[in-house]
Design a protein around this motif. Structure first.
Motif, PDB file in Angstrom:
ATOM      1  N   LEU A   1       1.436 -11.796  -4.838  1.00 29.87           N
ATOM      2  CA  LEU A   1      -0.029 -11.844  -4.714  1.00 29.87           C
ATOM      3  C   LEU A   1      -0.612 -12.954  -5.588  1.00 29.87           C
ATOM      4  O   LEU A   1      -1.439 -13.741  -5.146  1.00 29.87           O
ATOM      5  CB  LEU A   1      -0.633 -10.496  -5.126  1.00 29.87           C
ATOM      6  N   ASP A   2      -0.146 -13.016  -6.849  1.00 34.47           N
ATOM      7  CA  ASP A   2      -0.668 -14.022  -7.776  1.00 34.47           C
ATOM      8  C   ASP A   2      -0.098 -15.408  -7.510  1.00 34.47           C
ATOM      9  O   ASP A   2      -0.796 -16.406  -7.552  1.00 34.47           O
ATOM     10  CB  ASP A   2      -0.322 -13.629  -9.219  1.00 34.47           C
TER      11      ASP A   2
ATOM     12  N   VAL B   1       5.856  -9.802  10.863  1.00 35.69           N
ATOM     13  CA  VAL B   1       4.628 -10.411  10.338  1.00 35.69           C
ATOM     14  C   VAL B   1       3.790  -9.364   9.591  1.00 35.69           C
ATOM     15  O   VAL B   1       3.244  -9.631   8.518  1.00 35.69           O
ATOM     16  CB  VAL B   1       3.834 -11.068  11.494  1.00 35.69           C
ATOM     17  N   LEU B   2       3.728  -8.140  10.151  1.00 34.18           N
ATOM     18  CA  LEU B   2       2.963  -7.061   9.500  1.00 34.18           C
ATOM     19  C   LEU B   2       3.478  -6.791   8.090  1.00 34.18           C
ATOM     20  O   LEU B   2       2.695  -6.741   7.138  1.00 34.18           O
ATOM     21  CB  LEU B   2       3.074  -5.771  10.329  1.00 34.18           C
ATOM     22  N   THR B   3       4.813  -6.636   7.940  1.00 37.27           N
ATOM     23  CA  THR B   3       5.356  -6.307   6.620  1.00 37.27           C
ATOM     24  C   THR B   3       5.116  -7.444   5.632  1.00 37.27           C
ATOM     25  O   THR B   3       5.014  -7.219   4.436  1.00 37.27           O
ATOM     26  CB  THR B   3       6.867  -6.004   6.680  1.00 37.27           C
TER      27      THR B   3
ATOM     28  N   PHE C   1      -1.111  -8.872   1.321  1.00 39.96           N
ATOM     29  CA  PHE C   1      -2.117  -9.915   1.119  1.00 39.96           C
ATOM     30  C   PHE C   1      -3.440  -9.549   1.798  1.00 39.96           C
ATOM     31  O   PHE C   1      -4.500  -9.961   1.361  1.00 39.96           O
ATOM     32  CB  PHE C   1      -1.610 -11.263   1.638  1.00 39.96           C
ATOM     33  N   LEU C   2      -3.361  -8.768   2.883  1.00 37.06           N
ATOM     34  CA  LEU C   2      -4.577  -8.335   3.573  1.00 37.06           C
ATOM     35  C   LEU C   2      -5.257  -7.202   2.815  1.00 37.06           C
ATOM     36  O   LEU C   2      -6.482  -7.147   2.719  1.00 37.06           O
ATOM     37  CB  LEU C   2      -4.243  -7.892   5.004  1.00 37.06           C
TER      38      LEU C   2
ATOM     39  N   LYS D   1     -10.797 -10.455  -4.373  1.00 37.86           N
ATOM     40  CA  LYS D   1     -11.136  -9.225  -5.090  1.00 37.86           C
ATOM     41  C   LYS D   1     -10.109  -8.947  -6.182  1.00 37.86           C
ATOM     42  O   LYS D   1      -8.947  -9.313  -6.047  1.00 37.86           O
ATOM     43  CB  LYS D   1     -11.130  -8.047  -4.103  1.00 37.86           C
ATOM     44  N   PRO D   2     -10.534  -8.276  -7.274  1.00 35.59           N
ATOM     45  CA  PRO D   2      -9.559  -7.936  -8.314  1.00 35.59           C
ATOM     46  C   PRO D   2      -8.526  -6.937  -7.787  1.00 35.59           C
ATOM     47  O   PRO D   2      -8.879  -5.961  -7.123  1.00 35.59           O
ATOM     48  CB  PRO D   2     -10.415  -7.326  -9.426  1.00 35.59           C
TER      49      PRO D   2
END
Lengths: 243, 108
Positions: free
Chosen positions: A101-102, B18-20, B25-26, B32-33
């Motif tokens: 993520l980062d 693609v979903l996994t 990330f979605l 957002k934090p």
């Protein structure tokens, strides 16, 4: 990782990132060309033209699932089952995504491709590689992913086209992937102050392999790892024991 | 299986993969934090995942049949020793792989 980048004072950002990324992918070159060819040959002997491994290696780009897809294509038409099997086999990508993520942040439009091409190998390299300050991180990770993708594509296509004519003894070459993950595991190990995370990963997976067998140990392993890491959060969460 | 059905089956495999890959990330977009628990997992998961991948690579090795996992253990020992000695990633990987290939092709 101990590989040092040899890119010096090149004006071109792309060239520098590529020169730095390529050496990191050499073991994957050997492994993917071999495994990709095995996959292409497997599709060939299963009665599919080379277009199948060629296009599937490009669009799916997830080794183990592509092998399973061959049997899905040979069996009865069950699209929902195909989706379910893929989700189960690839559930480990969820862990990679959470870890990245980062790291993938701020890479612009390239991020979409970085996520699309996040296989075991590109994740491992992109997570552990020590990218020098003067090398563009986004392009470095992009080239690692792109090169991995190309190796797999080339192997699968070659295997599909001329697999049946090739006769050289490559038995055991697939060990290159095991060796690579072992080295990455050791590198991670030396970066830790305490080794709980590494030991949990190794121990829980091994225990689940013994209990559930090779075909169905991944999901139990992941759940066990998740449970143990959650339970130990108070201990492991304090003081950065991982770098 | 007809060509259309093949395309649908392959499409399902692409969709699943693609979903996994995109789901985290979605759910936790960059703007957002990210929740503290997920941040914690992002820090501790990789080490555990590398351990899991080593086991995953060796999942089909049987201690009770065939060569009793001896070539795998020997080659892994070579990888570990080479890496502790020189700490050159490519050397450790190549050394272990060549050792494994020699073992399974000529000895076991």
């Amino acid at each position: 990782m101990s590989l040092q980048c040899t890119a010096h004072k090149q004006p071109n950002t792309l060239k520098k990132a590529f020169t730095c990324a390529f050496p990191q992918t050499v073991p994957i070159f050997a492994g993917f060309l071999f495994l990709g060819m095995t996959y292409g040959i497997y599709m060939h002997v299963s009665g599919f033209s080379f277009w199948y491994p060629m296009l599937m290696s490009l669009t799916i780009f997830a080794g183990s699932v592509e092998f399973v897809a061959v049997s899905l294509l040979l069996g009865a038409f069950r699209p929902i089952q195909a989706l379910a099997v893929t989700l189960m086999l690839n559930a480990r990508h969820l862990f990679y995504g959470i870890s990245m993520l980062d790291r993938y942040r701020g890479t612009g439009i390239k991020k979409i491709y970085l996520i699309f091409g996040m296989c075991d190998e590109s994740f491992s390299i992109n997570y552990t590689a020590e990218i020098p300050e003067d090398v563009d991180r986004g392009w470095f990770m992009f080239f690692v992913t792109l090169l991995d993708h190309l190796y797999w594509f080339a192997g699968a296509t070659l295997g599909g086209i001329c697999g049946s004519f090739l006769h050289f003894n490559t038995e055991g070459l697939d060990f290159v992937m095991t060796a690579m993950f072992a080295v990455i595991f050791m590198e991670q190990w030396t970066k830790e102050k305490r080794h709980w995370d590494s030991l949990i990963g190794l121990g829980a997976s091994f225990a689940c392999l013994l209990i559930f067998g090779a075909e169905r140990f991944m999901i139990p392993s992941m759940l066990t790892i998740l449970a143990l890491l959650t339970l130990l959060r108070d201990t492991l969460g304090k003081g950065g024991e991982t770098v | 299986m007809t060509f259309t059905r093949q395309i649908i089956t392959i499409g399902m495999v692409i969709l699943g993969t693609v979903l996994t890959r995109f789901l985290p990330f979605l759910i936790f977009p960059a703007g957002k934090p990210t929740p503290a628990y997920i941040q914690y997992l992002g820090k501790v998961l990789p080490a555990a995942v590398f351990g899991m991948l080593v086991v995953y690579c060796l999942k089909n090795v049987s201690v009770f049949t065939g060569s009793h996992a001896i070539p795998e253990l020997l080659a892994l020992a070579v990888v570990v020793l080479l890496h502790r000695w020189k700490r050159q990633m490519l050397l450790s990987i190549a050394g272990g792989t060549v050792c494994y290939m020699l073992l399974v092709q000529f000895i076991f």
